[in-house]
Design a protein around this motif. Structure first.
Motif, short mmCIF file in Angstrom:
data_model
loop_
_atom_site.label_atom_id
_atom_site.label_comp_id
_atom_site.label_asym_id
_atom_site.label_seq_id
_atom_site.Cartn_x
_atom_site.Cartn_y
_atom_site.Cartn_z
N ILE A 168 4.23 -1.27 3.41
CA ILE A 168 3.69 0.09 3.33
C ILE A 168 4.80 1.04 2.90
CG2 ILE A 168 1.74 -0.22 4.91
CD1 ILE A 168 3.48 1.08 7.12
N LEU B 163 -1.94 -2.77 8.57
CA LEU B 163 -1.49 -3.27 7.28
C LEU B 163 -0.21 -4.11 7.43
CD1 LEU B 163 -2.16 -0.02 5.24
CD2 LEU B 163 -3.40 -2.19 5.01
N LYS B 164 0.75 -3.58 8.18
CA LYS B 164 2.01 -4.30 8.37
C LYS B 164 1.80 -5.62 9.11
CE LYS B 164 6.05 -2.57 8.70
NZ LYS B 164 7.29 -1.89 9.06
N ALA C 297 -7.56 1.49 5.47
CA ALA C 297 -6.81 0.27 5.80
C ALA C 297 -7.77 -0.86 6.17
CB ALA C 297 -5.83 0.54 6.93
N ILE D 170 -8.15 -4.46 4.27
CA ILE D 170 -8.01 -5.72 4.99
C ILE D 170 -9.27 -6.56 4.83
CG2 ILE D 170 -7.85 -6.70 7.32
CD1 ILE D 170 -5.91 -4.25 7.90
N ARG E 219 -0.47 -7.61 8.81
CA ARG E 219 -0.99 -8.59 7.86
C ARG E 219 0.01 -8.90 6.75
NH1 ARG E 219 -4.49 -6.62 10.91
NH2 ARG E 219 -6.43 -7.69 11.42
N VAL F 167 0.86 -1.17 0.00
CA VAL F 167 0.00 0.00 0.00
C VAL F 167 0.90 1.23 0.00
CG1 VAL F 167 -1.78 1.29 1.25
CG2 VAL F 167 -1.85 -1.22 1.21
N ILE G 121 1.52 -6.79 4.77
CA ILE G 121 1.43 -5.89 3.62
C ILE G 121 2.51 -4.82 3.78
CG2 ILE G 121 -0.03 -4.23 2.41
CD1 ILE G 121 -2.47 -5.82 3.59
#
Length: 183
Positions: free
Chosen positions: A47, A40-41, A170, A174, A43, A7, A45
């Protein structure tokens, strides 16, 4: 369907601030912004910060000031355009240069990435140029971008989702879990 790889998040007006330049030492994230980045992190993902900062060229801040700020917020990397809008560089949003560079450096499929920002005429157009998911937040310039300045960008890059803020953006990503495959 494929999992989200990364992202890209705009700074001014998306993470915090007013939508205008604020020196990193004086910048305050909106409530929920740092939580959004952690979600996010957590999961897996990646950034990345994605920001136009032409005030670097004017000597009002250094690129290191911004990199230090983004590192403290937990970003995996930061892509910063220090040029004036009319300098003709390939990195100033809405041009996709920073996204393309990140793709090369991190092995990303940009169709499996999202861009979150508050300005349609820069953030959404840059995302559209590379086939990334487009999420407009209503903080910063988001509402005026969607209402007053809509005619400058919306037909070319309508957002895939409009969120109240970065945390909602976010959470929506998710909840999607995976990116739809693009034709």
């Amino acid at each position: 369907m494929k999992p989200i790889q990364a992202v890209f998040v705009d700074r001014d007006g998306t993470i915090g601030g007013t939508g205008r330049f604020i020196h990193p030492r004086d910048f305050t994230p909106y409530p929920g912004s740092l939580e959004a980045l952690r979600l996010l992190k957590d999961r897996g993902i990646k950034i990345f910060a994605l920001t136009n900062q032409h005030n670097i060229t004017k000597g009002m801040a250094s690129e290191k000031d911004f990199r230090d700020e983004f590192e403290a917020c937990g970003f995996n990397a930061a892509y910063i355009c220090p040029h004036e809008p009319d300098d003709g560089c390939e990195c100033h949003k809405p041009k996709p240069g920073m996204l393309l560079k990140a793709s090369q450096e991190h092995g990303l499929d940009l169709a499996r990435c999202a861009v979150i920002g508050d300005v349609g005429s820069t953030d959404m157009l840059a995302a559209a140029a590379v086939g990334a998911q487009k999420i407009l937040v209503l903080t910063g310039w988001g509402k005026p971008s969607l209402e007053t300045y809509r005619d400058k960008w919306y037909d070319q890059a309508p957002p895939d989702y409009v969120a109240e803020n970065l945390l909602e953006a976010a959470q929506w990503l998710i909840s999607m879990g995976e990116m739809p495959e693009r034709a």
